[in-house]
Design a protein around this motif. Sequence first.
Motif, short mmCIF file in Angstrom:
data_model
loop_
_atom_site.label_atom_id
_atom_site.label_comp_id
_atom_site.label_asym_id
_atom_site.label_seq_id
_atom_site.Cartn_x
_atom_site.Cartn_y
_atom_site.Cartn_z
N GLN A 269 10.80 0.98 -0.72
CA GLN A 269 11.15 2.39 -0.63
C GLN A 269 12.65 2.60 -0.40
O GLN A 269 13.10 3.75 -0.43
N MET A 270 13.40 1.53 -0.17
CA MET A 270 14.84 1.61 0.13
C MET A 270 15.08 2.58 1.27
O MET A 270 15.93 3.47 1.21
N MET B 234 0.81 -1.21 0.00
CA MET B 234 0.00 0.00 0.00
C MET B 234 0.85 1.27 0.00
O MET B 234 0.32 2.36 -0.21
N GLY B 235 2.13 1.14 0.28
CA GLY B 235 2.98 2.33 0.35
C GLY B 235 2.65 3.20 1.55
O GLY B 235 2.76 4.42 1.48
N LEU B 236 2.25 2.56 2.68
CA LEU B 236 1.84 3.31 3.86
C LEU B 236 2.65 2.86 5.07
O LEU B 236 3.03 1.69 5.19
N LEU B 237 2.88 3.80 5.96
CA LEU B 237 3.51 3.53 7.25
C LEU B 237 2.54 3.97 8.33
O LEU B 237 2.24 5.16 8.47
N ALA C 187 -1.42 7.57 9.57
CA ALA C 187 -1.15 6.87 8.32
C ALA C 187 -0.29 7.80 7.47
O ALA C 187 -0.76 8.84 7.01
N LEU C 188 0.97 7.42 7.24
CA LEU C 188 1.92 8.27 6.54
C LEU C 188 2.27 7.68 5.18
O LEU C 188 2.21 6.46 4.97
N ASN C 189 2.64 8.56 4.26
CA ASN C 189 3.13 8.14 2.96
C ASN C 189 4.52 7.55 3.13
O ASN C 189 5.45 8.25 3.54
N ALA C 190 4.68 6.27 2.83
CA ALA C 190 5.97 5.62 3.06
C ALA C 190 7.06 6.17 2.15
O ALA C 190 8.24 6.07 2.49
N THR C 191 6.71 6.75 1.02
CA THR C 191 7.72 7.33 0.14
C THR C 191 8.34 8.56 0.76
O THR C 191 9.56 8.76 0.68
N SER D 110 2.27 16.24 3.16
CA SER D 110 1.05 16.72 3.83
C SER D 110 -0.13 15.76 3.73
O SER D 110 -1.25 16.14 4.04
N THR D 111 0.09 14.52 3.31
CA THR D 111 -1.03 13.59 3.12
C THR D 111 -1.29 12.73 4.36
O THR D 111 -2.10 11.80 4.29
N ALA D 112 -0.63 13.00 5.46
CA ALA D 112 -0.80 12.18 6.67
C ALA D 112 -2.24 12.27 7.18
O ALA D 112 -2.83 13.35 7.23
#
Length: 839
Positions: A476-477, A55-58, A68-72, A77-79
């Motif tokens: 995401q390395m 999902m690309g989420l942390l 819920a954070l953007n893992a990239t 500001s999308t948290a």
Amino acid sequence: HTHTSTPLCVWSLLSHSLSTGELIRADTRLLSLLGCRRFQSSVVNYSTLLLEEDMGLLYVGARGAVFALNATDISDSTARTIEWEASEEQKQQCLSKGKDDKTECYNHIRFLQRFNSTHLYMCGTHAFQPLCAYIDEESFKVSSEFEEGREKCPYGPATGYTGLIVDQQMYTASQYEFQCSPDIRRNDPYPMVRTEEAPTRWFHEADFVGSALVRESEGSTTGDDDKIYYFFTEKSQEQTSYYSHIRVARVGRVCKGDRGGLLTLQKRWTSFLKATLVCSLPEYNLHFNVLRSIYTLPGHTPHDTLFYGVFSPEWKNVKISAVCRFSLSEVQRVFDGPYMENQDSGAEGSEYTGKVPDPRPGSCITDQLRSRGINSSTSLPDDMLNFVRRHPLMSQQVMSTEQRPLLFRRTTDYTQLVAHRVEGLDGQNYHLLFMGTDDGWLHRAVEVKGHLHIIEELQLFDQPQRVDSLVISHTQMSVYVGSPSGVVQLPLSTCNRYNSCYDCIFSRDPYCGWDGQDCLDITAQTDRSNLTQDVLYGNRGCDNEPVQHRSRSVMVVDDVLLQCEISSNLATPVWTLDGSELQGYGLESGFRVGTDGLLVIESQPEQSGEYTCHALENGVRVAVVKYSVTVRLDIAATFCPSPSPPTSELLSPRSMEAMYLSLITILGGLCLVLTVVLLYLGFCLRGSHRGKYSLRAAAAAAASANHTDRKRKHRKQQQKRNGDTHKGGFLQIVPREGQPSPNKDPPPPAPPLPPPPQTPHNPLNQSECDLQDFPSPNGLSATLPSVLRRMHGNSYMLLRQSEAESSSPLCRSFTEELNTILEKRKHTQLLPKPNESSL
């Protein structure tokens, strides 16, 4: 290079001491860390992390909130946020129980896991009234009523705890209530299964740090069951010749399909076994018996699973850490071995030698048992279950793979670690570890030949704080770090930080390779044929690189420091003169070596030549800088390549010396003339009564005065004049009764004498080392008498002082001063065979 919307992250260099096996932070350089991202809000304690790679989420669990954070890029500001804090009434009830209103009486998120494809499950302490709830992933909102959580979540934020959701079943281990014993439980779905407390307690003040699911049923030829391993530290009751500590590290195991016994061990684990983990330095009789953190590294097959653990000794207030690795095959070997004797029988510490029931106690249900009609744990015979109840501990210990720690460090408390595999250019898989400390540092290391080689040490925060959680994202390395103040995202490697081939190769970073001009990330290169890397040895693949050339021209018997700045703090400086290595650096040799460079003491013409500073690391000598030194008799010392500012002949050192001597001569002559005049006036004009001067006139005038005010005034004036006289160092001439002759003016005051060259009195209350600056013979500003002067950051120049000045207790000679400094620095120099490196 830091992301503009995030605070600064910093990194530091290390040096290594082989004798103690520890890393010493030697040269802290605060530099921006490439790719650093940070997330923080108004809440604190970001201790629970859940990474969703697909999902690309942390997901982050903190105190009173879930994010819920953007893992990239976690700083964008999308948290999204779910606020979940205990009410004021619940906080007051917590306070009434005597709990801490600054830490315990809040809702700390202790559990956050995926439940199914659409929902997450979370639990919080909720001011000592634990609650749990489901989270709808799409809307990121609580989608159910809050559930009772006292059987699933500990009451306090600091209680040891671990939990997993396996196939929608929740497995947790903790001391759930403050009056109950530690416990391993399967909560959902019912029936709940837990550990036994009587007649034999299976845990003794256990502190759980982690758990792992190993799907040993996959590819099994025996129809084995999946197993869940628990890692903890508990109070020991057994005593053996090898292990006799109060607290010991353990690994426990239960079978996923265990449903408890039918009558014996009803709703209790029938498959629970535990064994001791041994992480020690046998040659020093040093045992690390407290487990701080554990990480499970899956292998190509379940049987290749590895466990990396952080251990420390039981001593309090002593910062020592060790990292040990254990294999699943070694754990299985111990669980298949002999049992420890019944601890309630009084034979503590002995191995059980009696008959072992069949089926083997603690085993899972396999195809062999199914063929005998035993399809579940409820069908196991009572004699086997009674044996398990009384013999949960194995006799043999689980030894680390290398029989010693991979890393042993003093002055460091590791709190968390994670590991992953990286394939190098040589086709081998290397294990890269990230280890967090209790003061906010992150160490990145690669395992090579049974040792951890530190690549770098990263300082993550301005203020020291504990690293509470670590997660690695291969997609995401990145590595994510949870702490009390926020979450930090770092790249797994930043190869472009290395500026030379030797820096790139010596780092031994499995992600980095040298292409002839730059250090590149090998995972981003499709064509790797032109890349060079040497993780195994860290010294192959580089040609000779350009060397800095400098020149020095110095006067004979001058001391000169040849500066050598080595980029790697794991390298040892080696000096050569005209190609021959300098041997010995004592005072009689004419050379001293220190961290700043090579000091040539009282240089002589035969010491002229080409000096080369080499950096010795991993058995490779790399030339860093070359000096062409010329010792001459007729010129002042100069420093190259930095040109000295132009000076006029009038301000040359020799001209200033001549002017100073001339000034002293003139002032001395004036003093002599003045002395003669004073003697003439004192002896030749003694008999005159009017218009004459006498040294005793002041006392006579004071005795003949009749008016009290005039007498007091005159005495004050006289005392003032006398005070000035003594202060200035001269006799004061005062008028007698008569007035001075109108035809003769009083002689002008004598000019002040220069301070005597050797006087113990300093009227200005200054140290003899704080005199006025004069240009030195080499054209540089120095202090007289001469002291150690710092130049260009690390270099030093010498101005000599006379024997009288050298004997002053306030000023030491240059040799004494520098010897003191070098003796102090000698204790921080590197040993010749380091086994770890850093940048």
